[in-house]
Design a protein around this motif. Sequence first.
Motif, PDB file in Angstrom:
ATOM      1  N   MET A 118     -25.660  12.440 -56.523  1.00 48.36           N
ATOM      2  CA  MET A 118     -24.857  11.919 -57.631  1.00 48.36           C
ATOM      3  C   MET A 118     -24.613  10.441 -57.355  1.00 48.36           C
ATOM      4  N   SER A 119     -24.474   9.666 -58.420  1.00 48.99           N
ATOM      5  CA  SER A 119     -24.053   8.280 -58.253  1.00 48.99           C
ATOM      6  C   SER A 119     -23.052   7.940 -59.343  1.00 48.99           C
ATOM      7  N   VAL A 120     -22.233   6.953 -59.049  1.00 52.38           N
ATOM      8  CA  VAL A 120     -21.232   6.472 -59.992  1.00 52.38           C
ATOM      9  C   VAL A 120     -21.657   5.078 -60.409  1.00 52.38           C
ATOM     10  N   GLU A 121     -21.581   4.806 -61.712  1.00 56.36           N
ATOM     11  CA  GLU A 121     -21.905   3.475 -62.204  1.00 56.36           C
ATOM     12  C   GLU A 121     -20.661   2.881 -62.850  1.00 56.36           C
ATOM     13  N   TYR A 122     -20.281   1.722 -62.333  1.00 51.30           N
ATOM     14  CA  TYR A 122     -19.147   0.997 -62.894  1.00 51.30           C
ATOM     15  C   TYR A 122     -19.672  -0.123 -63.783  1.00 51.30           C
ATOM     16  N   THR A 123     -19.172  -0.198 -65.002  1.00 51.98           N
ATOM     17  CA  THR A 123     -19.403  -1.375 -65.829  1.00 51.98           C
ATOM     18  C   THR A 123     -18.325  -2.356 -65.393  1.00 51.98           C
ATOM     19  N   ILE A 124     -18.747  -3.534 -64.990  1.00 55.72           N
ATOM     20  CA  ILE A 124     -17.806  -4.527 -64.481  1.00 55.72           C
ATOM     21  C   ILE A 124     -17.918  -5.807 -65.300  1.00 55.72           C
ATOM     22  N   GLU A 125     -16.797  -6.480 -65.456  1.00 54.77           N
ATOM     23  CA  GLU A 125     -16.785  -7.711 -66.237  1.00 54.77           C
ATOM     24  C   GLU A 125     -15.927  -8.753 -65.554  1.00 54.77           C
TER      25      GLU A 125
ATOM     26  N   LEU B 173     -22.406  -1.847 -61.370  1.00 52.92           N
ATOM     27  CA  LEU B 173     -22.387  -1.573 -59.946  1.00 52.92           C
ATOM     28  C   LEU B 173     -22.608  -0.080 -59.788  1.00 52.92           C
ATOM     29  N   GLU B 174     -23.760   0.287 -59.222  1.00 56.94           N
ATOM     30  CA  GLU B 174     -24.050   1.702 -59.006  1.00 56.94           C
ATOM     31  C   GLU B 174     -23.823   2.016 -57.536  1.00 56.94           C
ATOM     32  N   VAL B 175     -23.035   3.065 -57.296  1.00 56.63           N
ATOM     33  CA  VAL B 175     -22.639   3.437 -55.944  1.00 56.63           C
ATOM     34  C   VAL B 175     -23.043   4.884 -55.692  1.00 56.63           C
ATOM     35  N   GLU B 176     -23.744   5.077 -54.587  1.00 58.98           N
ATOM     36  CA  GLU B 176     -24.132   6.429 -54.181  1.00 58.98           C
ATOM     37  C   GLU B 176     -23.744   6.606 -52.721  1.00 58.98           C
TER      38      GLU B 176
END
Length: 159
Positions: free
Chosen positions: A41-48, A56-59
């Motif tokens: 699984m990975s988490v993707e943060y939309t960042i501004e 930012l994709e974090v696994e």
Amino acid sequence: MFENKSKYPLNKLKVGFTFKLFKQKWTITEIAEYSWNTGNMSVEYTIENTDKKAFLEVEFYKGKFEVIYSEALTLNNINLDLIIEDGYLIFENKKYNLEETFSGSYRNMTTFTSTENLISYQFYLKDNCISVEKWDDGSIESFIGEEIKPKKITNINTL
């Protein structure tokens, strides 16, 4: 060794959290989850920040965080079948080699969209990556980014 020393694990951040990256302050505006058919699984943060929007994709893999910073990329008139068959993509006169292909599902956890399926093709040139995603509806999105060390993300704060 390269872990971020924050009390907030990088895969458990929330909308509204801020952090420093590349000497700029970023705010998380959306969170999505990818469930890959590899079992990961990975988490993707939309960042501004004041200048741009990025991702930012974090696994968390084998006890370590793998982090990819990326921005949307427009690849005009891309022939996905051809670049997959060739095994490479030329962008700005540089050759990115197809090294990984993943299929899985995506869900925006901020807006609670329905689950969407995709295939992600990862083209690399050293630590730089172009990701081309083909969605079930036939649409194609692309992103250019780089793998970064988790310790580059600092000063994580809540609202």
